[in-house]
Design a protein around this motif. Structure first.
Motif, short mmCIF file in Angstrom:
data_model
loop_
_atom_site.label_atom_id
_atom_site.label_comp_id
_atom_site.label_asym_id
_atom_site.label_seq_id
_atom_site.Cartn_x
_atom_site.Cartn_y
_atom_site.Cartn_z
N GLU A 86 8.17 -13.31 -4.84
CA GLU A 86 6.94 -12.53 -4.73
C GLU A 86 6.13 -12.93 -3.50
O GLU A 86 5.47 -12.09 -2.88
N GLN A 87 6.18 -14.20 -3.13
CA GLN A 87 5.48 -14.65 -1.92
C GLN A 87 6.10 -14.02 -0.67
O GLN A 87 5.39 -13.63 0.26
N MET A 88 7.41 -13.93 -0.64
CA MET A 88 8.10 -13.32 0.50
C MET A 88 7.71 -11.85 0.65
O MET A 88 7.46 -11.37 1.76
N LEU A 89 7.68 -11.14 -0.48
CA LEU A 89 7.31 -9.73 -0.44
C LEU A 89 5.86 -9.55 0.01
O LEU A 89 5.55 -8.65 0.80
N GLU A 90 5.00 -10.42 -0.51
CA GLU A 90 3.59 -10.36 -0.11
C GLU A 90 3.44 -10.65 1.38
O GLU A 90 2.69 -9.97 2.10
N PHE A 91 4.14 -11.67 1.85
CA PHE A 91 4.12 -12.03 3.28
C PHE A 91 4.56 -10.84 4.12
O PHE A 91 3.92 -10.50 5.14
N ALA A 92 5.65 -10.18 3.72
CA ALA A 92 6.16 -9.04 4.48
C ALA A 92 5.15 -7.90 4.52
O ALA A 92 4.96 -7.25 5.56
N ARG A 93 4.50 -7.64 3.38
CA ARG A 93 3.51 -6.56 3.34
C ARG A 93 2.31 -6.88 4.23
O ARG A 93 1.84 -6.01 4.97
N GLN A 94 1.83 -8.11 4.15
CA GLN A 94 0.69 -8.50 4.98
C GLN A 94 1.04 -8.47 6.46
O GLN A 94 0.21 -8.09 7.30
N ALA A 95 2.27 -8.87 6.80
CA ALA A 95 2.72 -8.83 8.20
C ALA A 95 2.78 -7.39 8.70
O ALA A 95 2.37 -7.09 9.83
N ALA A 96 3.27 -6.48 7.87
CA ALA A 96 3.34 -5.07 8.25
C ALA A 96 1.95 -4.49 8.45
O ALA A 96 1.73 -3.66 9.34
N LEU A 97 0.99 -4.93 7.63
CA LEU A 97 -0.38 -4.43 7.75
C LEU A 97 -1.02 -4.84 9.06
O LEU A 97 -1.92 -4.15 9.56
N LEU A 98 -0.58 -5.94 9.64
CA LEU A 98 -1.09 -6.35 10.95
C LEU A 98 -0.64 -5.37 12.03
O LEU A 98 -1.32 -5.22 13.05
N ARG A 99 0.47 -4.72 11.80
CA ARG A 99 0.99 -3.74 12.76
C ARG A 99 0.45 -2.34 12.47
O ARG A 99 0.15 -1.58 13.39
N PHE A 100 0.31 -2.00 11.19
CA PHE A 100 -0.15 -0.66 10.80
C PHE A 100 -1.51 -0.79 10.11
O PHE A 100 -1.61 -0.84 8.88
N LYS A 101 -2.54 -0.83 10.90
CA LYS A 101 -3.88 -1.08 10.38
C LYS A 101 -4.47 0.10 9.62
O LYS A 101 -5.48 -0.05 8.92
N THR A 102 -3.88 1.29 9.75
CA THR A 102 -4.39 2.45 9.03
C THR A 102 -3.91 2.47 7.58
O THR A 102 -4.43 3.21 6.75
N ALA A 103 -2.90 1.62 7.29
CA ALA A 103 -2.39 1.53 5.92
C ALA A 103 -3.17 0.47 5.15
O ALA A 103 -4.02 -0.22 5.71
N ASN A 104 -2.89 0.34 3.87
CA ASN A 104 -3.49 -0.71 3.06
C ASN A 104 -2.42 -1.29 2.14
O ASN A 104 -1.28 -0.80 2.10
N ILE A 105 -2.79 -2.30 1.38
CA ILE A 105 -1.81 -3.01 0.57
C ILE A 105 -1.17 -2.10 -0.48
O ILE A 105 -0.03 -2.31 -0.90
N GLU A 106 -1.89 -1.05 -0.91
CA GLU A 106 -1.35 -0.13 -1.92
C GLU A 106 -0.37 0.88 -1.31
O GLU A 106 0.50 1.39 -2.01
N THR A 107 -0.52 1.17 -0.02
CA THR A 107 0.30 2.22 0.60
C THR A 107 1.36 1.69 1.56
O THR A 107 2.21 2.46 2.01
#
Length: 317
Positions: free
Chosen positions: A216-237
């Protein structure tokens, strides 16, 4: 001017020998220039030392002369601002044992042409130990339009993937040197202060290698890393924008495993270099590399800070 050009063109046409000679000269000049470019590109690829002429060829801004009073006024440069060419700072940093290996520039237009932001990357061979795959870099950023102080950052280069990361810390990790009051002792103090912290950063790398992540930490890390690239998205999307499993997929043996360092490197390489698919709206696209050294440095620093957050507080720098 136009009449002179037409006259010269007609003379060359009438005299094929002269025309041939001029063509040969141009071909020779082009060949020499291409050889020089190829040599510099090879040195950059090998991370070999670049001399000042080679740096100027890559990034002419490092030798920008002082702008005239009229242009200073247009650019809004105050009287306190003292012009210090980056070339001078490079020479001073080299005296401290650091070797320039690359330079980057932001293309500037209009009145700011030739004065824009630029960066020079250095390595110090004293930090390159046999058997170690990571070693520090020094990044020097500057501009000559009055908007930027000299900025020094620490980077970590990884031999395995020929990839670089930039350290970010709230306590230290970068130094700023103002243009007014600049002298060798000032830059020496800034470089030495950063150098003192390098062992701590290299230890942080070792701590990351020892830290295992849960699924779960790896998945969370990946989502947070992607959000740094796609700032128009959020953790739910964000799961609809990118496939986090693809981001976590190891493309080389050295990056396999659940270790924080390996996961960080997989994510950093893909998020910065664009080696993944994404979908904003209905159309799926191939992500491109982040362009420009400034956005790259910022994204790298944010990714480093994100990775550091998964370390125990006693291990984090």
């Amino acid at each position: 001017m136009e009449n002179s050009f037409v006259y010269l063109f007609r003379k060359l046409i009438k005299n094929p020998i002269k025309s041939f000679i001029m063509s040969e000269v141009q071909d020779t000049q082009f060949s020499t220039a291409q050889q020089l470019i190829n040599t510099v590109n090879q040195k950059i690829e090998n991370r070999d030392s670049l001399n000042m002429d080679e740096l100027k060829m890559i990034c002419p801004e490092i030798a920008t002369p002082e702008v005239n009073p009229a242009l200073r006024k247009k650019l809004g440069i105050t009287d306190k601002y003292v012009h210090v060419p980056t070339e001078k700072v490079i020479e001073d940093v080299m005296k401290l044992g650091w070797t320039p290996i690359n330079a980057y520039r932001v293309a500037s237009r209009g009145k700011r042409t030739g004065t824009g932001r630029h960066m020079v990357k250095f390595i110090n061979y004293d930090f390159m130990q046999e058997g170690k795959t990571e070693y520090p870099e020094l990044l020097l950023t500057n501009s000559h339009d009055g908007t930027t102080a000299f900025k020094l950052d620490v980077g970590i280069f990884r031999l395995v993937c020929s990839n670089g990361m930039v350290v970010k810390s709230q306590d230290f990790g970068s130094m700023r040197v103002r243009h007014y009051g600049y002298d060798f002792e000032t830059i020496k103090g800034a470089v030495n202060e950063l150098v003192e912290q390098i062992p701590d950063y290299l230890k942080q790398v070792e701590d990351m290698k020892e830290q295992e992540l849960e699924r779960e930490q790896m998945l969370e890390f990946a989502r947070q890393a992607a959000l740094l690239r796609f700032k128009t998205a959020n953790i739910e999307t964000i799961d609809k924008v990118v496939d986090v499993e693809d981001l976590l997929f190891a493309r080389r043996k050295e990056d396999e495993g659940n270790g924080l360092w390996e996961v960080f490197n997989r994510l950093q390489e893909k998020v910065v270099n664009g080696k993944f698919n994404y979908a904003l709206g209905k159309k799926e696209r191939k992500a491109r590399p982040v362009k420009g050294f400034k956005p790259q440095v910022k994204l790298n620093q944010d990714l480093w800070e994100l990775a550091s957050s998964y370390l125990p507080e006693t291990a984090a720098v």
